[in-house]
Design a protein around this motif. Structure first.
Motif, mmCIF file in Angstrom:
data_model
loop_
_atom_site.group_PDB
_atom_site.id
_atom_site.type_symbol
_atom_site.label_atom_id
_atom_site.label_comp_id
_atom_site.label_asym_id
_atom_site.label_seq_id
_atom_site.Cartn_x
_atom_site.Cartn_y
_atom_site.Cartn_z
ATOM 1 N N ILE A 142 0.882 -1.170 0.000
ATOM 2 C CA ILE A 142 0.000 0.000 0.000
ATOM 3 C C ILE A 142 0.917 1.216 0.000
ATOM 4 O O ILE A 142 1.834 1.303 0.821
ATOM 5 C CB ILE A 142 -0.924 0.015 1.238
ATOM 6 C CG1 ILE A 142 -1.754 -1.268 1.296
ATOM 7 C CG2 ILE A 142 -1.818 1.250 1.227
ATOM 8 C CD1 ILE A 142 -2.566 -1.431 2.576
ATOM 9 N N TRP A 143 0.672 2.160 -0.916
ATOM 10 C CA TRP A 143 1.533 3.339 -0.988
ATOM 11 C C TRP A 143 0.771 4.539 -1.518
ATOM 12 O O TRP A 143 -0.327 4.417 -2.051
ATOM 13 C CB TRP A 143 2.757 3.053 -1.853
ATOM 14 C CG TRP A 143 2.502 2.979 -3.335
ATOM 15 C CD1 TRP A 143 2.607 3.994 -4.235
ATOM 16 C CD2 TRP A 143 2.089 1.843 -4.082
ATOM 17 N NE1 TRP A 143 2.289 3.556 -5.492
ATOM 18 C CE2 TRP A 143 1.977 2.231 -5.437
ATOM 19 C CE3 TRP A 143 1.814 0.514 -3.754
ATOM 20 C CZ2 TRP A 143 1.587 1.366 -6.444
ATOM 21 C CZ3 TRP A 143 1.424 -0.347 -4.768
ATOM 22 C CH2 TRP A 143 1.318 0.080 -6.077
ATOM 23 N N CYS A 144 1.414 5.705 -1.375
ATOM 24 C CA CYS A 144 0.880 6.945 -1.934
ATOM 25 C C CYS A 144 1.563 7.173 -3.285
ATOM 26 O O CYS A 144 2.778 7.355 -3.343
ATOM 27 C CB CYS A 144 1.144 8.138 -1.010
ATOM 28 S SG CYS A 144 0.573 9.709 -1.721
ATOM 29 N N PRO A 145 0.780 7.173 -4.382
ATOM 30 C CA PRO A 145 1.361 7.334 -5.708
ATOM 31 C C PRO A 145 1.590 8.789 -6.128
ATOM 32 O O PRO A 145 2.025 9.041 -7.244
ATOM 33 C CB PRO A 145 0.320 6.661 -6.616
ATOM 34 C CG PRO A 145 -0.977 6.935 -5.917
ATOM 35 C CD PRO A 145 -0.651 6.860 -4.446
ATOM 36 N N VAL A 146 1.311 9.729 -5.245
ATOM 37 C CA VAL A 146 1.468 11.145 -5.597
ATOM 38 C C VAL A 146 2.953 11.521 -5.578
ATOM 39 O O VAL A 146 3.643 11.283 -4.580
ATOM 40 C CB VAL A 146 0.675 12.049 -4.624
ATOM 41 C CG1 VAL A 146 0.917 13.524 -4.937
ATOM 42 C CG2 VAL A 146 -0.810 11.711 -4.669
ATOM 43 N N LYS A 150 6.025 7.992 -2.205
ATOM 44 C CA LYS A 150 6.407 6.618 -1.876
ATOM 45 C C LYS A 150 7.889 6.566 -1.492
ATOM 46 O O LYS A 150 8.250 5.952 -0.483
ATOM 47 C CB LYS A 150 6.129 5.688 -3.059
ATOM 48 C CG LYS A 150 6.482 4.238 -2.809
ATOM 49 C CD LYS A 150 6.145 3.373 -4.022
ATOM 50 C CE LYS A 150 6.519 1.925 -3.785
ATOM 51 N NZ LYS A 150 6.232 1.093 -4.971
ATOM 52 N N ALA A 151 8.732 7.228 -2.250
ATOM 53 C CA ALA A 151 10.174 7.251 -1.965
ATOM 54 C C ALA A 151 10.468 7.960 -0.643
ATOM 55 O O ALA A 151 11.475 7.667 0.012
ATOM 56 C CB ALA A 151 10.924 7.944 -3.104
ATOM 57 N N LYS A 152 9.559 8.853 -0.218
ATOM 58 C CA LYS A 152 9.753 9.579 1.042
ATOM 59 C C LYS A 152 9.212 8.810 2.243
ATOM 60 O O LYS A 152 9.235 9.320 3.356
ATOM 61 C CB LYS A 152 9.084 10.955 0.965
ATOM 62 C CG LYS A 152 9.812 11.902 0.029
ATOM 63 C CD LYS A 152 9.172 13.280 0.064
ATOM 64 C CE LYS A 152 9.985 14.259 -0.762
ATOM 65 N NZ LYS A 152 9.417 15.605 -0.728
ATOM 66 N N GLY A 153 8.697 7.594 2.014
ATOM 67 C CA GLY A 153 8.273 6.764 3.141
ATOM 68 C C GLY A 153 6.801 6.458 3.223
ATOM 69 O O GLY A 153 6.369 5.771 4.147
ATOM 70 N N MET A 154 6.001 6.933 2.273
ATOM 71 C CA MET A 154 4.561 6.654 2.322
ATOM 72 C C MET A 154 4.279 5.314 1.656
ATOM 73 O O MET A 154 3.636 5.236 0.609
ATOM 74 C CB MET A 154 3.768 7.782 1.660
ATOM 75 C CG MET A 154 3.767 9.063 2.470
ATOM 76 S SD MET A 154 2.637 10.299 1.837
ATOM 77 C CE MET A 154 1.066 9.655 2.404
#
Length: 161
Positions: A142-146, A150-154
């Motif tokens: 599960i991640w934030c695609p904005v 995602k690379a920042k930890g979401m």
């Protein structure tokens, strides 16, 4: 001898009373027509609001339906995802993405039988959206695609056992 006035007659009071009477008459007519129902047979018009439909087995006269699934809140902030549930078993889940951060966020889920399904978004601060999926045994991301969120930890991984 008759006096003739050169001042124009003050009819503003008469005009105001006439305008008030016309407005009052229009209001009465509007309310009367609204209550008529519009049908030629005197039947009332169909309701304009949704009518509740029975959902219990006794009210519907059928066997009880399976629950729609378990609700899991996914709190999104800079730059983390926090799930209200940590243990998952196979079944239907509704993930409620709740943006408590300052920036737009949303969630995407990927795993067995769920291919990159996303909640609507991006969601502004204070907004939320739901995503219902059926989870099978296995691992899901599960991640934030904005942007680069995602690379920042979401991002997080859940295991369905």
């Amino acid at each position: 001898m008759q006096m003739i006035s050169t001042k124009p007659a003050d009819r503003s009071g008469t005009r105001r009373r006439g305008a008030f009477a016309a407005a009052a008459g229009l209001a009465v007519l509007t309310l009367t027509l609204a209550g008529c129902g519009g049908g030629s047979n005197g039947a009332a018009a169909a309701p304009t609001v949704p009518v509740a439909v029975p959902t219990t087995a006794a009210a519907a006269g059928t066997a009880a339906a399976e629950p729609a699934g378990k609700q899991v809140t996914v709190t999104m902030s800079e730059f983390a995802l926090t799930l209200s549930e940590q243990t998952f078993t196979p079944g239907t889940y509704t993930f409620v993405a709740d943006n408590t951060g300052q920036y737009p966020h949303t969630i995407t889920i990927n795993g067995p039988g769920v291919q990159n399904q996303s909640a609507s978004g991006p969601l502004k601060s204070g907004q939320s959206a739901s995503l219902t999926v059926t989870l099978q045994p296995g691992s899901y991301e599960i991640w934030c695609p904005v942007g680069d969120h995602k690379a920042k930890g979401m991002t997080t991984t859940i295991t369905v056992a």
